[in-house]
Scaffold this active site. Structure first.
Site, PDB file in Angstrom:
ATOM      1  CG  HIS A 133    -131.878 -24.059  20.661  1.00  0.00           C
ATOM      2  ND1 HIS A 133    -132.710 -23.664  19.650  1.00  0.00           N
ATOM      3  CD2 HIS A 133    -130.983 -24.909  20.095  1.00  0.00           C
ATOM      4  CE1 HIS A 133    -132.357 -24.251  18.515  1.00  0.00           C
ATOM      5  NE2 HIS A 133    -131.307 -25.022  18.752  1.00  0.00           N
TER       6      HIS A 133
ATOM      7  CB  CYS B 109    -135.110 -28.730  17.440  1.00  0.00           C
ATOM      8  SG  CYS B 109    -134.949 -30.390  16.776  1.00  0.00           S
TER       9      CYS B 109
HETATM   10  P1  HMG Z   1    -135.737 -42.270   6.965  1.00  0.00           P
HETATM   11  O1  HMG Z   1    -137.193 -42.226   6.626  1.00  0.00           O
HETATM   12  O2  HMG Z   1    -135.294 -43.237   8.001  1.00  0.00           O
HETATM   13  O3  HMG Z   1    -134.850 -42.443   5.643  1.00  0.00           O
HETATM   14  O4  HMG Z   1    -135.324 -40.800   7.391  1.00  0.00           O
HETATM   15  P2  HMG Z   1    -134.705 -43.637   4.633  1.00  0.00           P
HETATM   16  O5  HMG Z   1    -133.277 -43.724   4.273  1.00  0.00           O
HETATM   17  O6  HMG Z   1    -135.393 -44.866   5.150  1.00  0.00           O
HETATM   18  O7  HMG Z   1    -135.501 -43.137   3.323  1.00  0.00           O
HETATM   19  C1  HMG Z   1    -136.911 -42.968   3.303  1.00  0.00           C
HETATM   20  C2  HMG Z   1    -137.292 -42.075   2.120  1.00  0.00           C
HETATM   21  O8  HMG Z   1    -136.775 -40.771   2.332  1.00  0.00           O
HETATM   22  C3  HMG Z   1    -136.714 -42.555   0.775  1.00  0.00           C
HETATM   23  O9  HMG Z   1    -137.632 -42.142  -0.243  1.00  0.00           O
HETATM   24  C4  HMG Z   1    -135.463 -41.742   0.628  1.00  0.00           C
HETATM   25  O10 HMG Z   1    -135.058 -41.562  -0.705  1.00  0.00           O
HETATM   26  C5  HMG Z   1    -135.901 -40.416   1.247  1.00  0.00           C
HETATM   27  P3  HMG Z   1    -138.650 -43.173  -0.900  1.00  0.00           P
HETATM   28  O11 HMG Z   1    -137.787 -44.286  -1.438  1.00  0.00           O
HETATM   29  O12 HMG Z   1    -139.557 -43.629   0.226  1.00  0.00           O
HETATM   30  O13 HMG Z   1    -139.350 -42.345  -1.948  1.00  0.00           O
HETATM   31  N1  HMG Z   1    -134.752 -39.674   1.792  1.00  0.00           N
HETATM   32  C6  HMG Z   1    -134.422 -38.429   1.450  1.00  0.00           C
HETATM   33  N2  HMG Z   1    -134.995 -37.528   0.623  1.00  0.00           N
HETATM   34  C7  HMG Z   1    -134.380 -36.305   0.495  1.00  0.00           C
HETATM   35  N3  HMG Z   1    -133.243 -35.975   1.172  1.00  0.00           N
HETATM   36  C8  HMG Z   1    -132.660 -36.835   2.025  1.00  0.00           C
HETATM   37  C9  HMG Z   1    -133.258 -38.121   2.168  1.00  0.00           C
HETATM   38  N4  HMG Z   1    -132.922 -39.186   2.930  1.00  0.00           N
HETATM   39  C10 HMG Z   1    -133.834 -40.135   2.676  1.00  0.00           C
HETATM   40  N5  HMG Z   1    -131.553 -36.475   2.678  1.00  0.00           N
HETATM   41  C11 HMG Z   1    -133.663 -39.070   7.719  1.00  0.00           C
HETATM   42  C12 HMG Z   1    -134.039 -40.527   7.913  1.00  0.00           C
HETATM   43  C13 HMG Z   1    -132.404 -38.806   8.526  1.00  0.00           C
HETATM   44  C14 HMG Z   1    -133.422 -38.824   6.254  1.00  0.00           C
HETATM   45  C15 HMG Z   1    -134.846 -38.182   8.200  1.00  0.00           C
HETATM   46  O14 HMG Z   1    -135.236 -38.583   9.483  1.00  0.00           O
HETATM   47  C16 HMG Z   1    -134.472 -36.724   8.230  1.00  0.00           C
HETATM   48  O15 HMG Z   1    -134.293 -36.111   7.187  1.00  0.00           O
HETATM   49  N6  HMG Z   1    -134.372 -36.137   9.439  1.00  0.00           N
HETATM   50  C17 HMG Z   1    -133.945 -34.742   9.600  1.00  0.00           C
HETATM   51  C18 HMG Z   1    -134.641 -34.140  10.768  1.00  0.00           C
HETATM   52  C19 HMG Z   1    -134.200 -32.722  10.942  1.00  0.00           C
HETATM   53  O16 HMG Z   1    -133.872 -32.020  10.007  1.00  0.00           O
HETATM   54  N7  HMG Z   1    -134.198 -32.258  12.209  1.00  0.00           N
HETATM   55  C20 HMG Z   1    -133.797 -30.911  12.535  1.00  0.00           C
HETATM   56  C21 HMG Z   1    -132.340 -30.663  12.347  1.00  0.00           C
HETATM   57  S1  HMG Z   1    -131.344 -31.208  13.723  1.00  0.00           S
HETATM   58  C22 HMG Z   1    -131.388 -29.864  14.810  1.00  0.00           C
HETATM   59  O17 HMG Z   1    -132.126 -28.937  14.610  1.00  0.00           O
HETATM   60  C23 HMG Z   1    -130.442 -29.870  15.971  1.00  0.00           C
HETATM   61  C24 HMG Z   1    -129.262 -28.905  15.797  1.00  0.00           C
HETATM   62  O18 HMG Z   1    -129.715 -27.575  15.555  1.00  0.00           O
HETATM   63  C25 HMG Z   1    -128.393 -28.914  17.064  1.00  0.00           C
HETATM   64  C26 HMG Z   1    -129.240 -28.757  18.343  1.00  0.00           C
HETATM   65  O19 HMG Z   1    -129.823 -27.693  18.528  1.00  0.00           O
HETATM   66  O20 HMG Z   1    -129.320 -29.736  19.056  1.00  0.00           O
HETATM   67  C27 HMG Z   1    -128.384 -29.314  14.620  1.00  0.00           C
HETATM   68 MG    MG Z   2    -130.324 -26.195  17.111  1.00  0.00          MG
END
Ligand code: HMG
Ligand code: MG
Length: 309
Positions: A215, A246
């Site tokens: 970044h 992010c």
């Molecule tokens: P959680 O709340 O701990 O998940 O989230 P859970 O397993 O306890 O589930 C809770 C609810 O979410 C459930 O639904 C699941 O079905 C649903 P409910 O029963 O309550 O109706 N759920 C989902 N729904 C759709 N798709 C899914 C999913 N998983 C669970 N995949 C979790 C944990 C990891 C899912 C959440 O925190 C999350 O999605 N985080 C993503 C955050 C993100 O996208 N951050 C940005 C990307 S990383 C980044 O940018 C860095 C990078 O560029 C490198 C860098 O620059 O460093 C890569």
């Molecule tokens: Mg990134």
């Protein structure tokens, strides 16, 4: 410096995922699809199209299935690599149903960042993603693993190189990573730090699988890339026009702009195969949709020069 002949460089365009995930204004699904198609048309070979994350965590990515479905087959048939970010088995199953062949898993060097980003400790993130990696490997799916906060964490500050190596090793051994993207989440890396990390990775694991994801928060990304090139890294991530940030790293700006990266590489004699006119059109299109201006110095001057002709 500048005397060596560089090999082919792999550019991973992360604009549609990393670039758009932080945008608060909802972007129409068809605009995301047009953007991805325009990037492919400009010559980008590897495009991270979306993320199959929890919609409540990142609302902008809630149309991931529609976006992926529309771009994956047509662009794969043209030889493009269209990947997506996957946080867990639920996301993997959605992507698998659409035929995905290249996934990106993600964890961090920092417990606090992981907790905020994916609601998991580092160990939990490996446990969760190990299941995904096992299923992916059975199906011959390629696995990239991002290591966030490798050059500094917004919550924990400095990160020891030993911790980067520890996570790198686990990505290779526990997640069968084909590629490891060492990531500067908050854009705090500097060339000296980059060289130190690369040398340590090289000593322990070699550099074949190592990618860098910068970044550009503090304007150091191109300096870091040049340093990395001189230290034999040949895989870099970038985002069209410098889009992005992010959601869990406040103040962190977008990835290094693809236009700036391409300009640098071409100046070093690396042929990128990217059509700058088409890339600038793709970037202009998406920046118009998000109602912002690109941070890419190259793109800004390129567009001004074109207008004045
Ligand atoms: P959680 O709340 O701990 O998940 O989230 P859970 O397993 O306890 O589930 C809770 C609810 O979410 C459930 O639904 C699941 O079905 C649903 P409910 O029963 O309550 O109706 N759920 C989902 N729904 C759709 N798709 C899914 C999913 N998983 C669970 N995949 C979790 C944990 C990891 C899912 C959440 O925190 C999350 O999605 N985080 C993503 C955050 C993100 O996208 N951050 C940005 C990307 S990383 C980044 O940018 C860095 C990078 O560029 C490198 C860098 O620059 O460093 C890569
Ligand atoms: Mg990134």
């Amino acid at each position: 410096m500048f005397e060596q002949k560089y090999p082919e460089i792999k550019i991973v365009e992360v604009g549609p995922r990393d670039g758009l995930q932080n945008e608060k204004k909802a972007i129409a699904t068809e605009d995301k699809i047009s953007f991805i198609n325009a990037l492919a048309e400009a010559g980008l070979q590897n495009i991270e199209a979306t993320s199959f994350v929890k919609p409540q965590a990142v609302a902008q990515m809630s149309d991931s299935s529609e976006v992926f479905e529309q771009v994956f087959s047509p662009l794969s048939q043209k030889g493009k690599v269209i990947s997506a970010l996957i946080p867990n088995m639920k996301g993997f199953e959605q992507a698998l149903a659409l035929g995905i062949k290249d996934i990106a898993l993600f964890t961090a060097t920092s417990e606090l960042f992981n907790k905020k980003n994916i609601n998991a400790t580092i160990d939990e993130s490996f446990e969760r993603q190990k299941l995904v990696a096992q299923e992916a490997k059975k199906r011959g799916i390629n696995i990239r693993v991002y290591i966030s906060t490798a050059f500094g964490c917004p919550y924990e500050g400095e990160i020891p190189v030993s911790q980067v190596l520890n996570i790198y090793k686990r990505a290779l051994e526990e997640l069968s990573a084909d590629e490891v993207a060492v990531s500067d989440t908050i854009g705090s890396a500097t060339p000296k730090h980059v060289q130190t990390v690369i040398k340590a990775v090289k000593k322990d694991f070699g550099l074949k699988k190592c990618a860098l994801h910068f970044h550009d928060t503090r304007g150091m990304a191109l300096c870091n890339i040049l340093t990395a090139l001189e230290n034999e890294i040949y895989i870099f991530d970038s985002a069209a026009g410098g889009l992005g940030g992010c959601p869990y790293a406040k103040g962190a700006t977008g990835n290094v702009a693809t236009e700036d990266l391409v300009y640098l590489l071409e100046s070093l004699g690396v042929s990128t195969g990217i059509d700058m006119d088409k890339l600038s059109q793709a970037s202009s299109f998406i920046f118009e949709k998000i109602e912002k201006s690109s941070t890419s110095k190259f793109l800004t001057s390129y567009l001004k020069a074109k207008q004045s002709v």
